[in-house]
Design a protein around this motif. Structure first.
Motif, mmCIF file in Angstrom:
data_model
loop_
_atom_site.group_PDB
_atom_site.id
_atom_site.type_symbol
_atom_site.label_atom_id
_atom_site.label_comp_id
_atom_site.label_asym_id
_atom_site.label_seq_id
_atom_site.Cartn_x
_atom_site.Cartn_y
_atom_site.Cartn_z
ATOM 1 N N PHE A 194 -2.121 -9.696 3.618
ATOM 2 C CA PHE A 194 -1.173 -8.909 3.952
ATOM 3 C C PHE A 194 0.559 -9.630 2.618
ATOM 4 O O PHE A 194 0.354 -10.885 3.007
ATOM 5 C CB PHE A 194 -0.281 -8.332 4.185
ATOM 6 C CG PHE A 194 -1.341 -7.649 5.451
ATOM 7 C CD1 PHE A 194 -2.540 -6.404 5.161
ATOM 8 C CD2 PHE A 194 -1.188 -7.851 6.789
ATOM 9 C CE1 PHE A 194 -3.467 -6.000 5.771
ATOM 10 C CE2 PHE A 194 -2.009 -7.079 8.018
ATOM 11 C CZ PHE A 194 -3.001 -6.027 6.986
ATOM 12 N N PRO A 195 0.485 -8.777 2.113
ATOM 13 C CA PRO A 195 1.632 -9.475 0.847
ATOM 14 C C PRO A 195 2.223 -10.026 1.598
ATOM 15 O O PRO A 195 3.197 -11.010 1.012
ATOM 16 C CB PRO A 195 2.139 -8.509 0.027
ATOM 17 C CG PRO A 195 0.825 -6.552 0.042
ATOM 18 C CD PRO A 195 0.372 -7.259 1.300
ATOM 19 N N THR A 196 2.678 -9.102 2.987
ATOM 20 C CA THR A 196 4.213 -10.393 3.881
ATOM 21 C C THR A 196 3.387 -10.719 4.561
ATOM 22 O O THR A 196 4.283 -11.820 5.382
ATOM 23 C CB THR A 196 4.776 -8.713 4.118
ATOM 24 O OG1 THR A 196 3.498 -7.846 5.041
ATOM 25 C CG2 THR A 196 5.502 -8.073 3.659
ATOM 26 N N HIS A 204 1.198 -13.369 10.093
ATOM 27 C CA HIS A 204 0.466 -12.148 9.888
ATOM 28 C C HIS A 204 1.545 -11.551 9.709
ATOM 29 O O HIS A 204 1.654 -9.436 8.915
ATOM 30 C CB HIS A 204 -0.038 -11.597 11.328
ATOM 31 C CG HIS A 204 -0.380 -10.284 12.027
ATOM 32 N ND1 HIS A 204 -1.286 -9.721 10.818
ATOM 33 C CD2 HIS A 204 -0.098 -9.265 12.383
ATOM 34 C CE1 HIS A 204 -1.475 -8.704 11.160
ATOM 35 N NE2 HIS A 204 -0.698 -8.344 12.046
ATOM 36 N N HIS A 245 4.408 -3.116 12.399
ATOM 37 C CA HIS A 245 3.036 -2.673 11.994
ATOM 38 C C HIS A 245 2.578 -1.011 13.281
ATOM 39 O O HIS A 245 3.058 -1.179 13.679
ATOM 40 C CB HIS A 245 1.770 -3.073 11.477
ATOM 41 C CG HIS A 245 1.811 -4.799 10.706
ATOM 42 N ND1 HIS A 245 0.876 -5.447 10.580
ATOM 43 C CD2 HIS A 245 2.458 -5.251 9.696
ATOM 44 C CE1 HIS A 245 1.359 -6.003 10.392
ATOM 45 N NE2 HIS A 245 2.483 -5.780 8.825
ATOM 46 N N TRP A 246 2.984 -0.154 11.744
ATOM 47 C CA TRP A 246 2.696 1.397 12.575
ATOM 48 C C TRP A 246 1.644 0.843 13.553
ATOM 49 O O TRP A 246 2.109 2.086 14.382
ATOM 50 C CB TRP A 246 1.438 2.109 11.241
ATOM 51 C CG TRP A 246 0.462 1.626 11.158
ATOM 52 C CD1 TRP A 246 -0.498 0.580 10.217
ATOM 53 C CD2 TRP A 246 -0.618 2.296 11.465
ATOM 54 N NE1 TRP A 246 -1.146 0.949 10.328
ATOM 55 C CE2 TRP A 246 -2.093 1.952 10.964
ATOM 56 C CE3 TRP A 246 -1.040 3.943 12.878
ATOM 57 C CZ2 TRP A 246 -3.058 2.166 11.453
ATOM 58 C CZ3 TRP A 246 -2.177 3.846 13.443
ATOM 59 C CH2 TRP A 246 -3.490 2.497 12.679
ATOM 60 N N TRP A 292 -9.867 3.249 15.491
ATOM 61 C CA TRP A 292 -10.972 1.923 15.424
ATOM 62 C C TRP A 292 -9.591 1.017 15.376
ATOM 63 O O TRP A 292 -10.432 -0.354 15.543
ATOM 64 C CB TRP A 292 -11.510 1.705 13.643
ATOM 65 C CG TRP A 292 -10.257 2.073 12.979
ATOM 66 C CD1 TRP A 292 -9.655 3.635 12.142
ATOM 67 C CD2 TRP A 292 -9.394 1.512 12.290
ATOM 68 N NE1 TRP A 292 -8.670 2.930 11.801
ATOM 69 C CE2 TRP A 292 -8.288 1.908 11.092
ATOM 70 C CE3 TRP A 292 -9.488 -0.357 12.580
ATOM 71 C CZ2 TRP A 292 -7.976 1.576 10.414
ATOM 72 C CZ3 TRP A 292 -8.361 -0.570 11.479
ATOM 73 C CH2 TRP A 292 -7.338 -0.028 10.160
ATOM 74 N N GLU A 293 -8.220 0.534 16.242
ATOM 75 C CA GLU A 293 -7.478 -0.245 15.838
ATOM 76 C C GLU A 293 -8.485 -1.012 17.183
ATOM 77 O O GLU A 293 -7.497 -1.988 17.050
ATOM 78 C CB GLU A 293 -6.324 -0.052 15.412
ATOM 79 C CG GLU A 293 -5.891 0.103 13.893
ATOM 80 C CD GLU A 293 -5.714 -1.081 12.959
ATOM 81 O OE1 GLU A 293 -5.742 -2.536 13.694
ATOM 82 O OE2 GLU A 293 -4.863 -1.179 12.592
ATOM 83 N N LEU A 302 4.974 -0.011 3.300
ATOM 84 C CA LEU A 302 3.314 1.272 3.367
ATOM 85 C C LEU A 302 4.224 2.219 2.641
ATOM 86 O O LEU A 302 5.473 3.107 3.624
ATOM 87 C CB LEU A 302 2.590 0.590 4.370
ATOM 88 C CG LEU A 302 2.238 -0.362 4.491
ATOM 89 C CD1 LEU A 302 1.572 -0.534 5.162
ATOM 90 C CD2 LEU A 302 1.723 -1.586 2.761
ATOM 91 N N LEU A 327 -4.765 5.367 6.465
ATOM 92 C CA LEU A 327 -5.233 4.183 8.137
ATOM 93 C C LEU A 327 -5.762 5.095 9.152
ATOM 94 O O LEU A 327 -6.767 4.665 10.152
ATOM 95 C CB LEU A 327 -3.983 3.169 8.174
ATOM 96 C CG LEU A 327 -4.441 2.084 6.521
ATOM 97 C CD1 LEU A 327 -2.979 1.107 7.345
ATOM 98 C CD2 LEU A 327 -4.985 1.575 6.182
ATOM 99 N N TYR A 340 -0.454 6.405 3.002
ATOM 100 C CA TYR A 340 -1.019 5.342 2.809
ATOM 101 C C TYR A 340 -1.100 5.176 4.670
ATOM 102 O O TYR A 340 -2.498 5.313 4.517
ATOM 103 C CB TYR A 340 -0.868 4.069 2.401
ATOM 104 C CG TYR A 340 -1.670 2.831 2.068
ATOM 105 C CD1 TYR A 340 -2.554 2.977 1.764
ATOM 106 C CD2 TYR A 340 -1.187 1.276 3.349
ATOM 107 C CE1 TYR A 340 -3.941 1.722 1.907
ATOM 108 C CE2 TYR A 340 -2.259 0.859 3.388
ATOM 109 C CZ TYR A 340 -3.118 0.784 2.511
ATOM 110 O OH TYR A 340 -4.628 -0.464 3.032
ATOM 111 N N HIS A 365 2.099 -0.462 15.890
ATOM 112 C CA HIS A 365 2.622 -1.325 16.539
ATOM 113 C C HIS A 365 3.801 -1.051 17.254
ATOM 114 O O HIS A 365 4.203 -0.542 18.651
ATOM 115 C CB HIS A 365 2.874 -2.406 17.067
ATOM 116 C CG HIS A 365 1.556 -4.004 16.966
ATOM 117 N ND1 HIS A 365 1.117 -4.507 17.324
ATOM 118 C CD2 HIS A 365 0.582 -3.324 16.037
ATOM 119 C CE1 HIS A 365 0.082 -4.635 17.018
ATOM 120 N NE2 HIS A 365 -0.455 -4.199 16.302
ATOM 121 N N ASP A 386 -0.539 -9.456 17.317
ATOM 122 C CA ASP A 386 -2.113 -10.000 17.095
ATOM 123 C C ASP A 386 -1.998 -11.798 15.824
ATOM 124 O O ASP A 386 -2.855 -12.171 15.209
ATOM 125 C CB ASP A 386 -1.711 -9.236 15.493
ATOM 126 C CG ASP A 386 -1.601 -7.910 14.816
ATOM 127 O OD1 ASP A 386 -2.031 -7.019 16.734
ATOM 128 O OD2 ASP A 386 -2.333 -6.663 14.885
#
Ligand SMILES: O=c1ccn([C@@H]2O[C@H](COP(=O)(O)O)[C@@H](O)[C@H]2O)c(=O)[nH]1
Length: 254
Positions: A185-187, A155, A69-70, A23-24, A98, A106, A102, A72, A174
């Protein structure tokens, strides 16, 4: 050739390696120079991207995620040499915010035809020491090709775009793609995201090479995203929790 990845040739020495089954829908770009090759983003690590890269270059390869991010950094495990931006050195080096559990949720969030030997129990988030830490304005020299590092946070704090001036190619990660742009996202930070778009806006661009979804990204999307952020700013919506806003080519989730 693995059935997990799809390879398309962009020009005589540039390829896109995609993971369309997930899906990504990630895209990684292999740029072959006369001295070395650069792999921009490395995918999810669900299958071995190095086996594909080896079929497309015989030069030493530098792997470079646009951010950590995971989805990438999964393929970094296969490369001896990789770079990251200074603002995400900590994330790649043991402090990603993260949990593995979790991230695994994803990975399997939507049904997916994974390779038969993929084992979620063995899935890891890559952690390691970069061979070089990048900052805004650095040049990556591949011999006959030069890429400029443009720090474009918002991002993610250490997000970068790569600009190849000679070809007017923008590897946009991204920051810019067709789909849902995320600043919630919090970051993440929507105000900083908007500033990053403004940094890209004046560049002459002939091709946008994005990290997700449809590869046919219209050049007009840069100014469309810029105008959308400006409109949200005027309406006081550039703060987290404001919601998701839809436009013809993209959405913005804040
Ligand atoms: O704070 C965070 C940061 C990231 N995620 C998840 O990571 C990926 C981000 O994908 P991009 O392609 O970099 O947008 C996505 O699956 C997010 O859900 C997160 O959950 N929280």
């Amino acid at each position: 050739m693995s059935e997990w990845f799809t390879v398309e040739q962009i020009d005589e020495d540039t390829y896109v390696i995609s993971e369309y089954k997930h899906w990504e829908e990630t895209h990684c770009y292999l740029l072959n120079g006369t001295e070395r090759s650069l792999l921009i983003d490395t995918g999810m690590g669900i299958d071995n991207i190095k086996e594909i890269v080896n079929q497309l270059t015989d030069k030493p390869v530098i792997a470079l995620p646009t951010h950590t991010h995971w989805d990438h950094i999964g393929g970094l495990q296969y490369f001896d040499e990789f770079y990251v931006h200074e603002d995400e050195e900590e994330w790649i080096n043991g402090n990603f915010p993260l949990t593995l559990e979790y991230i695994k949720s994803l990975v399997i969030e939507e049904p997916c035809d994974f390779p038969s030997d993929f084992d979620l129990d063995k899935y890891e988030i890559f952690q390691g020491q970069p061979s070089k830490v990048l900052k805004d304005g650095d040049i990556i020299d591949l011999g006959n090709r030069k890429l400029k590092v443009i720090h474009t946070p918002g991002h993610a704090p250490g997000h970068i775009c790569l600009y190849e001036e000679a070809r007017e190619y923008l590897y946009s990660g991204d920051l810019i793609y067709i789909g849902k742009l995320t600043a919630f996202f919090p970051t993440s930070d929507p105000v900083i995201y908007n500033n990053s778009i403004k940094k890209i806006l004046p560049l002459p661009v002939k091709k946008i090479l994005s990290a997700h979804h449809d590869l046919n990204v219209p050049l007009s999307i840069i100014s469309e995203i810029s105008e959308a952020f400006d409109d949200l700013k005027i309406k006081g919506k550039l703060k987290q929790g404001s919601g998701t806003f839809s436009y013809p080519n993209f959405e913005i989730e804040i």
